[in-house]
Design a protein around this motif. Sequence first.
Motif, mmCIF file in Angstrom:
data_model
loop_
_atom_site.group_PDB
_atom_site.id
_atom_site.type_symbol
_atom_site.label_atom_id
_atom_site.label_comp_id
_atom_site.label_asym_id
_atom_site.label_seq_id
_atom_site.Cartn_x
_atom_site.Cartn_y
_atom_site.Cartn_z
ATOM 1 N N ALA A 68 43.997 -23.930 1.556
ATOM 2 C CA ALA A 68 42.840 -23.767 2.443
ATOM 3 C C ALA A 68 43.107 -22.733 3.532
ATOM 4 O O ALA A 68 42.176 -22.091 4.023
ATOM 5 N N SER A 69 44.372 -22.536 3.889
ATOM 6 C CA SER A 69 44.721 -21.542 4.905
ATOM 7 C C SER A 69 44.404 -20.123 4.456
ATOM 8 O O SER A 69 44.331 -19.216 5.276
ATOM 9 N N TYR A 70 44.230 -19.921 3.162
ATOM 10 C CA TYR A 70 43.962 -18.595 2.610
ATOM 11 C C TYR A 70 42.491 -18.401 2.242
ATOM 12 O O TYR A 70 42.121 -17.358 1.727
ATOM 13 N N LEU A 71 41.677 -19.407 2.495
ATOM 14 C CA LEU A 71 40.248 -19.358 2.164
ATOM 15 C C LEU A 71 39.416 -19.079 3.407
ATOM 16 O O LEU A 71 39.761 -19.520 4.504
ATOM 17 N N SER A 72 38.308 -18.390 3.210
ATOM 18 C CA SER A 72 37.360 -18.221 4.311
ATOM 19 C C SER A 72 36.606 -19.537 4.498
ATOM 20 O O SER A 72 36.615 -20.411 3.626
ATOM 21 N N ALA A 73 35.931 -19.676 5.618
ATOM 22 C CA ALA A 73 35.136 -20.887 5.879
ATOM 23 C C ALA A 73 34.056 -21.058 4.813
ATOM 24 O O ALA A 73 33.779 -22.176 4.364
ATOM 25 N N THR A 74 33.472 -19.955 4.378
ATOM 26 C CA THR A 74 32.426 -19.997 3.345
ATOM 27 C C THR A 74 33.008 -20.480 2.020
ATOM 28 O O THR A 74 32.401 -21.311 1.333
ATOM 29 N N GLN A 75 34.178 -19.949 1.657
ATOM 30 C CA GLN A 75 34.816 -20.375 0.409
ATOM 31 C C GLN A 75 35.188 -21.851 0.457
ATOM 32 O O GLN A 75 34.955 -22.584 -0.509
ATOM 33 N N LEU A 76 35.743 -22.305 1.558
ATOM 34 C CA LEU A 76 36.138 -23.702 1.682
ATOM 35 C C LEU A 76 34.929 -24.630 1.620
ATOM 36 O O LEU A 76 34.969 -25.675 0.966
ATOM 37 N N ALA A 77 33.841 -24.251 2.255
ATOM 38 C CA ALA A 77 32.615 -25.060 2.202
ATOM 39 C C ALA A 77 32.093 -25.151 0.774
ATOM 40 O O ALA A 77 31.656 -26.225 0.331
ATOM 41 N N ALA A 78 32.137 -24.042 0.033
ATOM 42 C CA ALA A 78 31.681 -24.047 -1.361
ATOM 43 C C ALA A 78 32.560 -24.953 -2.217
ATOM 44 O O ALA A 78 32.061 -25.711 -3.054
ATOM 45 N N ILE A 79 33.856 -24.903 -1.998
ATOM 46 C CA ILE A 79 34.789 -25.750 -2.757
ATOM 47 C C ILE A 79 34.513 -27.225 -2.490
ATOM 48 O O ILE A 79 34.467 -28.040 -3.400
ATOM 49 N N LYS A 80 34.299 -27.565 -1.239
ATOM 50 C CA LYS A 80 34.060 -28.966 -0.871
ATOM 51 C C LYS A 80 32.682 -29.457 -1.323
ATOM 52 O O LYS A 80 32.479 -30.651 -1.458
ATOM 53 N N SER A 81 31.742 -28.527 -1.568
ATOM 54 C CA SER A 81 30.392 -28.923 -1.961
ATOM 55 C C SER A 81 30.344 -29.504 -3.369
ATOM 56 O O SER A 81 29.405 -30.210 -3.718
ATOM 57 N N GLY A 82 31.341 -29.174 -4.190
ATOM 58 C CA GLY A 82 31.346 -29.662 -5.566
ATOM 59 C C GLY A 82 30.562 -28.778 -6.513
ATOM 60 O O GLY A 82 30.481 -29.054 -7.696
ATOM 61 N N ALA A 83 29.962 -27.717 -6.003
ATOM 62 C CA ALA A 83 29.178 -26.809 -6.842
ATOM 63 C C ALA A 83 29.596 -25.370 -6.568
ATOM 64 O O ALA A 83 28.769 -24.490 -6.416
ATOM 65 N N ASN A 84 30.880 -25.145 -6.506
ATOM 66 C CA ASN A 84 31.402 -23.830 -6.147
ATOM 67 C C ASN A 84 31.208 -22.818 -7.264
ATOM 68 O O ASN A 84 31.594 -23.043 -8.397
ATOM 69 N N THR A 85 30.609 -21.681 -6.938
ATOM 70 C CA THR A 85 30.522 -20.554 -7.865
ATOM 71 C C THR A 85 31.169 -19.324 -7.245
ATOM 72 O O THR A 85 31.007 -18.218 -7.745
#
Length: 75
Positions: A21-38
């Motif tokens: 997570a330290s290497y992800l942007s806030a947008t990327q992390l939010a997408a990952i946590k949403s369960g519908a990451n594209t």
Amino acid sequence: GVPNSGGTFGGSSPGAPINVASYLSATQLAAIKSGANTTNVTAPINAAIAACNASSGCNLYFPAGYYYSSTCNLT
């Protein structure tokens, strides 16, 4: 992508785990946590792997979520 319930991956290590997570942007992390990451997160995962290799080995911690990536380089 692969759903992930969270966890640490790697062998025994001399250093502290590296949190992907330290290497992800806030947008990327939010997408990952949403369960519908594209959003492709291959580059940040490879950066975390490179940091692990540079520290002569470690464990990588992946927070729970859905990671969408292509091939990751483990060397």
